[in-house]
Motif scaffolding. Structure first.
Motif, short mmCIF file in Angstrom:
data_model
loop_
_atom_site.label_atom_id
_atom_site.label_comp_id
_atom_site.label_asym_id
_atom_site.label_seq_id
_atom_site.Cartn_x
_atom_site.Cartn_y
_atom_site.Cartn_z
N LEU A 1 11.52 6.83 3.24
CA LEU A 1 11.25 5.52 3.85
C LEU A 1 12.40 5.05 4.72
CD1 LEU A 1 9.49 3.72 0.86
CD2 LEU A 1 8.42 4.66 2.93
N VAL A 2 13.63 5.32 4.30
CA VAL A 2 14.79 4.96 5.12
C VAL A 2 14.77 5.77 6.42
CG1 VAL A 2 17.32 5.03 5.28
CG2 VAL A 2 16.23 4.20 3.18
N MET A 3 14.48 7.05 6.33
CA MET A 3 14.41 7.90 7.52
C MET A 3 13.32 7.41 8.47
SD MET A 3 14.01 12.06 7.78
CE MET A 3 12.40 12.07 6.98
N MET B 1 -0.10 -5.29 -2.91
CA MET B 1 0.90 -4.40 -2.32
C MET B 1 1.46 -3.53 -3.46
SD MET B 1 4.38 -5.41 -0.19
CE MET B 1 3.50 -6.20 1.11
N ASN B 2 1.46 -2.21 -3.23
CA ASN B 2 1.96 -1.31 -4.26
C ASN B 2 3.49 -1.16 -4.16
OD1 ASN B 2 2.67 0.87 -2.46
ND2 ASN B 2 0.56 1.52 -2.42
N THR B 3 4.04 -0.45 -5.10
CA THR B 3 5.50 -0.29 -5.19
C THR B 3 6.08 0.35 -3.93
OG1 THR B 3 5.32 -0.07 -7.58
CG2 THR B 3 7.35 0.73 -6.57
N LEU B 4 5.41 1.37 -3.41
CA LEU B 4 5.92 2.05 -2.21
C LEU B 4 5.90 1.10 -1.01
CD1 LEU B 4 7.04 4.88 -1.81
CD2 LEU B 4 4.79 5.60 -1.05
N GLU B 5 4.84 0.33 -0.88
CA GLU B 5 4.77 -0.64 0.22
C GLU B 5 5.84 -1.73 0.07
OE1 GLU B 5 0.00 -0.46 1.23
OE2 GLU B 5 0.67 -1.55 -0.56
N GLN B 6 6.07 -2.17 -1.16
CA GLN B 6 7.13 -3.17 -1.40
C GLN B 6 8.50 -2.60 -1.04
OE1 GLN B 6 6.48 -4.11 -5.51
NE2 GLN B 6 5.09 -5.81 -5.04
N LEU B 7 8.72 -1.34 -1.41
CA LEU B 7 10.00 -0.70 -1.10
C LEU B 7 10.17 -0.58 0.42
CD1 LEU B 7 12.60 0.66 -1.98
CD2 LEU B 7 11.30 2.80 -2.26
N ALA B 8 9.13 -0.18 1.12
CA ALA B 8 9.21 -0.07 2.59
C ALA B 8 9.53 -1.43 3.20
CB ALA B 8 7.91 0.48 3.15
N GLN B 9 8.94 -2.49 2.66
CA GLN B 9 9.21 -3.84 3.16
C GLN B 9 10.67 -4.24 2.89
OE1 GLN B 9 6.77 -6.89 1.38
NE2 GLN B 9 7.18 -8.31 3.03
N THR B 10 11.16 -3.92 1.71
CA THR B 10 12.55 -4.22 1.38
C THR B 10 13.51 -3.47 2.30
OG1 THR B 10 12.00 -4.65 -0.94
CG2 THR B 10 14.30 -4.10 -0.46
N ILE B 11 13.21 -2.20 2.57
CA ILE B 11 14.05 -1.41 3.47
C ILE B 11 14.06 -2.01 4.87
CG2 ILE B 11 14.24 0.85 4.64
CD1 ILE B 11 13.31 2.06 1.88
N ALA B 12 12.89 -2.45 5.34
CA ALA B 12 12.81 -3.09 6.66
C ALA B 12 13.64 -4.37 6.71
CB ALA B 12 11.36 -3.38 7.01
N GLU B 13 13.63 -5.11 5.63
CA GLU B 13 14.45 -6.33 5.56
C GLU B 13 15.93 -6.00 5.52
OE1 GLU B 13 12.88 -8.34 2.13
OE2 GLU B 13 10.96 -8.74 3.14
N ARG B 14 16.29 -4.99 4.74
CA ARG B 14 17.70 -4.59 4.62
C ARG B 14 18.23 -4.00 5.93
NH1 ARG B 14 17.98 -3.65 -1.17
NH2 ARG B 14 17.51 -5.73 -1.96
N ALA B 15 17.35 -3.49 6.75
CA ALA B 15 17.77 -2.93 8.04
C ALA B 15 18.44 -4.00 8.90
CB ALA B 15 16.57 -2.33 8.78
#
Length: 105
Positions: free
Chosen positions: A70-72, A1-15
């Motif tokens: 990614l947040v949008m 998993m690359n950095t962008l994918e990890q960030l998207a996953q973190t954002i989904a969790e933070r949602a």
């Protein structure tokens, strides 16, 4: 998993987090329109840094643009994988040909 994918996953969790405990959750709680507005602000800031030829500023603002994109997307229920799949479909196609093939809006 690359950095962008990890960030998207973190954002989904933070949602799913309490808006009082997460800036991302707080932004998402304000709705898709506010998320889009924030993305636009960050994009303008990146443009300004590019015009100023400020390399470090552009790198920093570009990171903000990617984060807020990614947040949008999260605010509208669109997964990064869907965007990546669209890019993959376009790969190997001339930009001119790809644009001509789009349906008029």
């Amino acid at each position: 998993m690359n950095t962008l994918e990890q960030l998207a996953q973190t954002i989904a969790e933070r949602a799913k987090a309490d808006p009082d405990s997460s800036w991302t959750a707080k932004l998402l709680a304000k709705g898709p329109e506010k998320c889009a507005e924030k993305f636009g602000e960050e994009a303008v800031e990146a443009i300004i840094e590019a015009i100023k030829d400020d390399r470090e500023g552009l790198i920093s603002e570009s990171a903000d643009v990617l984060f807020h994109l990614l947040v949008m997307l999260q605010s509208r229920g669109i997964a990064l994988d869907e965007v990546l799949a669209e890019l993959a479909k376009r790969q190997g196609t001339s930009g001119i040909a790809e644009k001509a093939a789009r349906k008029p809006s």
